[in-house]
Design a protein around this motif. Structure first.
Motif, PDB file in Angstrom:
ATOM      1  N   MET A  95       0.834  -1.202   0.000  1.00 16.94           N
ATOM      2  CA  MET A  95       0.000   0.000   0.000  1.00 16.94           C
ATOM      3  C   MET A  95       0.868   1.251   0.000  1.00 16.94           C
ATOM      4  SD  MET A  95      -2.981  -1.113   2.710  1.00 16.94           S
ATOM      5  CE  MET A  95      -3.623   0.563   2.811  1.00 16.94           C
ATOM      6  N   GLN A  96       1.930   1.245   0.793  1.00 14.19           N
ATOM      7  CA  GLN A  96       2.840   2.390   0.805  1.00 14.19           C
ATOM      8  C   GLN A  96       3.448   2.629  -0.575  1.00 14.19           C
ATOM      9  OE1 GLN A  96       5.786   2.244   4.029  1.00 14.19           O
ATOM     10  NE2 GLN A  96       4.413   0.934   5.170  1.00 14.19           N
ATOM     11  N   LEU A  97       3.869   1.546  -1.223  1.00 15.55           N
ATOM     12  CA  LEU A  97       4.507   1.670  -2.525  1.00 15.55           C
ATOM     13  C   LEU A  97       3.526   2.176  -3.578  1.00 15.55           C
ATOM     14  CD1 LEU A  97       7.105   1.235  -4.116  1.00 15.55           C
ATOM     15  CD2 LEU A  97       6.367  -1.101  -4.575  1.00 15.55           C
ATOM     16  N   GLU A  98       2.279   1.728  -3.522  1.00 19.13           N
ATOM     17  CA  GLU A  98       1.279   2.196  -4.480  1.00 19.13           C
ATOM     18  C   GLU A  98       0.954   3.671  -4.272  1.00 19.13           C
ATOM     19  OE1 GLU A  98      -2.105  -0.314  -4.250  1.00 19.13           O
ATOM     20  OE2 GLU A  98      -1.101  -2.073  -5.101  1.00 19.13           O
ATOM     21  N   LEU A  99       0.990   4.106  -3.018  1.00 18.36           N
ATOM     22  CA  LEU A  99       0.702   5.504  -2.728  1.00 18.36           C
ATOM     23  C   LEU A  99       1.870   6.411  -3.109  1.00 18.36           C
ATOM     24  CD1 LEU A  99      -1.014   5.127   0.757  1.00 18.36           C
ATOM     25  CD2 LEU A  99      -2.099   6.008  -1.316  1.00 18.36           C
ATOM     26  N   TRP A 100       3.089   5.976  -2.737  1.00 12.64           N
ATOM     27  CA  TRP A 100       4.250   6.822  -2.976  1.00 12.64           C
ATOM     28  C   TRP A 100       5.502   5.977  -2.990  1.00 12.64           C
ATOM     29  CZ3 TRP A 100       4.589  11.604  -4.676  1.00 12.64           C
ATOM     30  CH2 TRP A 100       5.815  12.267  -4.604  1.00 12.64           C
ATOM     31  N   ASP A 102       9.134   5.777  -2.344  1.00 15.70           N
ATOM     32  CA  ASP A 102      10.176   6.512  -1.634  1.00 15.70           C
ATOM     33  C   ASP A 102      11.500   6.526  -2.389  1.00 15.70           C
ATOM     34  OD1 ASP A 102       8.951   7.645   0.502  1.00 15.70           O
ATOM     35  OD2 ASP A 102       9.347   6.020   1.897  1.00 15.70           O
ATOM     36  N   LYS A 103      11.724   5.536  -3.235  1.00 18.49           N
ATOM     37  CA  LYS A 103      12.980   5.518  -3.990  1.00 18.49           C
ATOM     38  C   LYS A 103      13.087   6.738  -4.898  1.00 18.49           C
ATOM     39  CE  LYS A 103      14.700   0.783  -4.206  1.00 18.49           C
ATOM     40  NZ  LYS A 103      14.053   0.327  -2.995  1.00 18.49           N
ATOM     41  N   LEU A 104      11.961   7.230  -5.386  1.00 22.75           N
ATOM     42  CA  LEU A 104      11.977   8.424  -6.215  1.00 22.75           C
ATOM     43  C   LEU A 104      12.540   9.603  -5.433  1.00 22.75           C
ATOM     44  CD1 LEU A 104      11.136  10.012  -8.780  1.00 22.75           C
ATOM     45  CD2 LEU A 104       8.909  10.342  -7.691  1.00 22.75           C
ATOM     46  N   GLU A 105      12.148   9.710  -4.182  1.00 22.36           N
ATOM     47  CA  GLU A 105      12.542  10.853  -3.373  1.00 22.36           C
ATOM     48  C   GLU A 105      13.982  10.752  -2.887  1.00 22.36           C
ATOM     49  OE1 GLU A 105      10.610  13.590   0.161  1.00 22.36           O
ATOM     50  OE2 GLU A 105       9.705  11.680  -0.369  1.00 22.36           O
ATOM     51  N   PHE A 106      14.401   9.552  -2.516  1.00 25.83           N
ATOM     52  CA  PHE A 106      15.715   9.404  -1.893  1.00 25.83           C
ATOM     53  C   PHE A 106      16.806   8.953  -2.862  1.00 25.83           C
ATOM     54  CE2 PHE A 106      12.697   8.704   1.663  1.00 25.83           C
ATOM     55  CZ  PHE A 106      13.075   9.778   2.440  1.00 25.83           C
ATOM     56  N   LEU A 107      16.439   8.197  -3.903  1.00 22.59           N
ATOM     57  CA  LEU A 107      17.438   7.657  -4.821  1.00 22.59           C
ATOM     58  C   LEU A 107      17.271   8.149  -6.250  1.00 22.59           C
ATOM     59  CD1 LEU A 107      17.586   3.963  -3.540  1.00 22.59           C
ATOM     60  CD2 LEU A 107      19.117   5.853  -2.960  1.00 22.59           C
ATOM     61  N   GLY A 108      16.113   8.727  -6.578  1.00 24.21           N
ATOM     62  CA  GLY A 108      15.913   9.269  -7.914  1.00 24.21           C
ATOM     63  C   GLY A 108      15.004   8.418  -8.778  1.00 24.21           C
ATOM     64  N   LEU A 109      14.647   8.984  -9.929  1.00 23.01           N
ATOM     65  CA  LEU A 109      13.702   8.334 -10.840  1.00 23.01           C
ATOM     66  C   LEU A 109      14.256   7.031 -11.391  1.00 23.01           C
ATOM     67  CD1 LEU A 109      11.094   8.370 -12.521  1.00 23.01           C
ATOM     68  CD2 LEU A 109      12.297   9.779 -14.208  1.00 23.01           C
ATOM     69  N   GLU A 142       9.215  17.619  -9.434  1.00 22.08           N
ATOM     70  CA  GLU A 142       7.907  17.597 -10.084  1.00 22.08           C
ATOM     71  C   GLU A 142       7.962  16.826 -11.397  1.00 22.08           C
ATOM     72  OE1 GLU A 142       4.315  20.736 -11.262  1.00 22.08           O
ATOM     73  OE2 GLU A 142       6.346  21.471 -10.864  1.00 22.08           O
ATOM     74  N   HIS A 143       9.048  17.018 -12.147  1.00 19.39           N
ATOM     75  CA  HIS A 143       9.216  16.280 -13.396  1.00 19.39           C
ATOM     76  C   HIS A 143       9.367  14.786 -13.127  1.00 19.39           C
ATOM     77  CE1 HIS A 143       9.885  20.255 -15.003  1.00 19.39           C
ATOM     78  NE2 HIS A 143      10.017  19.780 -16.226  1.00 19.39           N
ATOM     79  N   GLY A 144      10.163  14.444 -12.100  1.00 15.95           N
ATOM     80  CA  GLY A 144      10.369  13.037 -11.763  1.00 15.95           C
ATOM     81  C   GLY A 144       9.078  12.349 -11.366  1.00 15.95           C
ATOM     82  N   VAL A 145       8.253  13.040 -10.567  1.00 12.41           N
ATOM     83  CA  VAL A 145       6.965  12.478 -10.156  1.00 12.41           C
ATOM     84  C   VAL A 145       6.088  12.211 -11.364  1.00 12.41           C
ATOM     85  CG1 VAL A 145       4.806  12.975  -8.935  1.00 12.41           C
ATOM     86  CG2 VAL A 145       6.987  13.471  -7.841  1.00 12.41           C
ATOM     87  N   LEU A 148       7.311   9.259 -13.466  1.00 10.14           N
ATOM     88  CA  LEU A 148       7.002   8.005 -12.785  1.00 10.14           C
ATOM     89  C   LEU A 148       5.519   7.676 -12.893  1.00 10.14           C
ATOM     90  CD1 LEU A 148       7.963   5.637 -11.032  1.00 10.14           C
ATOM     91  CD2 LEU A 148       7.535   7.070  -9.015  1.00 10.14           C
ATOM     92  N   ARG A 149       4.660   8.674 -12.759  1.00  8.03           N
ATOM     93  CA  ARG A 149       3.219   8.452 -12.893  1.00  8.03           C
ATOM     94  C   ARG A 149       2.885   7.966 -14.304  1.00  8.03           C
ATOM     95  NH1 ARG A 149       2.668   7.813  -8.195  1.00  8.03           N
ATOM     96  NH2 ARG A 149       2.170   9.427  -6.678  1.00  8.03           N
ATOM     97  N   CYS A 150       3.591   8.485 -15.296  1.00 11.63           N
ATOM     98  CA  CYS A 150       3.370   8.045 -16.669  1.00 11.63           C
ATOM     99  C   CYS A 150       3.735   6.571 -16.822  1.00 11.63           C
ATOM    100  CB  CYS A 150       4.193   8.899 -17.632  1.00 11.63           C
ATOM    101  SG  CYS A 150       4.008   8.451 -19.369  1.00 11.63           S
TER     102      CYS A 150
END
Length: 240
Positions: A95-100, A102-109, A142-145, A148-150
């Protein structure tokens, strides 16, 4: 550039439509960003509260089990409780992974996609591969998010609607544009899917508006083999 003549009805209507479209695009981007922030906060709460509590319960159960008789129903019941707790912890993690992610924030896209794509393929039983640059590009958070959503939306559509058996996620960066491509071998999109927006394409239309807000674009088309190609491009020169 010639200003529209307010006295000309057609020009005035075009001006109002353009202004309204730009306003709606900005509003959708603002709402989507707020939604992302809420998902991030909820994922953090699940990790900090529920996750830590479940881990503590697992440790306490292990200590209690050490004092139980080697044979008997109590130890058997403890083993069942341990299995149940492990299942809850794994569900919470998913559930945490589906919501957000964390690797995007701490390690990058790049790290986020390297984990997302093969995990998605293993879960859905399809061949999923990621082709990624050696390093993360000069994109903003913002671009990375959005990229990733795409990728997430493209993977979901490939499995749920395209009935694909193979999907490739490709991330490119030429120094001026970031481009994310999701290509599958499924049945392909409906004609003009983004414009007509059937139920399964509304997420794509939202992504398109968010891309436009950042000066980019989102396209959905057919590959030479008949599958779908979802592609998002974002200009890197807009990254602050």
């Amino acid at each position: 550039m010639t200003e529209p003549d307010p006295s000309h009805p057609d020009q005035e209507i075009e001006r109002q439509v353009a202004a309204r479209t730009a306003e709606l695009t900005d509003m959708l981007a603002w709402l989507a960003d707020g939604w992302d922030q809420e998902r991030r906060q909820l994922a953090r709460q699940l990790h900090d509260s529920l996750g830590s509590s479940m881990t503590a319960l697992t440790m306490h159960l292990a200590l209690l089990t050490q004092n139980l008789p080697a044979d008997g129903k109590a130890r058997e019941r403890a083993a069942q409780m341990k299995t149940l707790l492990a299942g809850i912890i794994e569900t919470n993690r998913k559930m945490q992974l589906e919501l957000w992610n964390d690797k995007l924030e701490f390690l990058g896209l790049r790290a986020a996609l390297a984990e997302l794509v093969p995990a998605f393929g293993a879960e859905r039983g399809i061949q999923a591969r990621a082709s990624l640059p050696e390093d993360d590009g000069a994109w903003s958070r913002e671009h990375g998010v959005l990229l990733l959503r795409c990728a997430e939306e493209g993977l979901r559509n490939a499995a749920a609607h395209a009935r694909a058996t193979r999907v490739d996620v490709i991330l490119d960066d030429d120094g001026e544009m970031a481009m994310l491509t999701v290509r599958d071998d499924g049945v392909g999109p409906c004609d003009d899917a983004l414009a007509r927006a059937p139920a399964g394409c509304r997420g794509l239309r939202l992504l398109r508006e968010r891309a436009r807000h950042l000066g980019g674009n989102l396209t959905l088309g057919r590959s030479e083999t008949g599958g779908a190609i979802l592609q998002m491009t974002l200009p890197l020169q807009m990254v602050a």
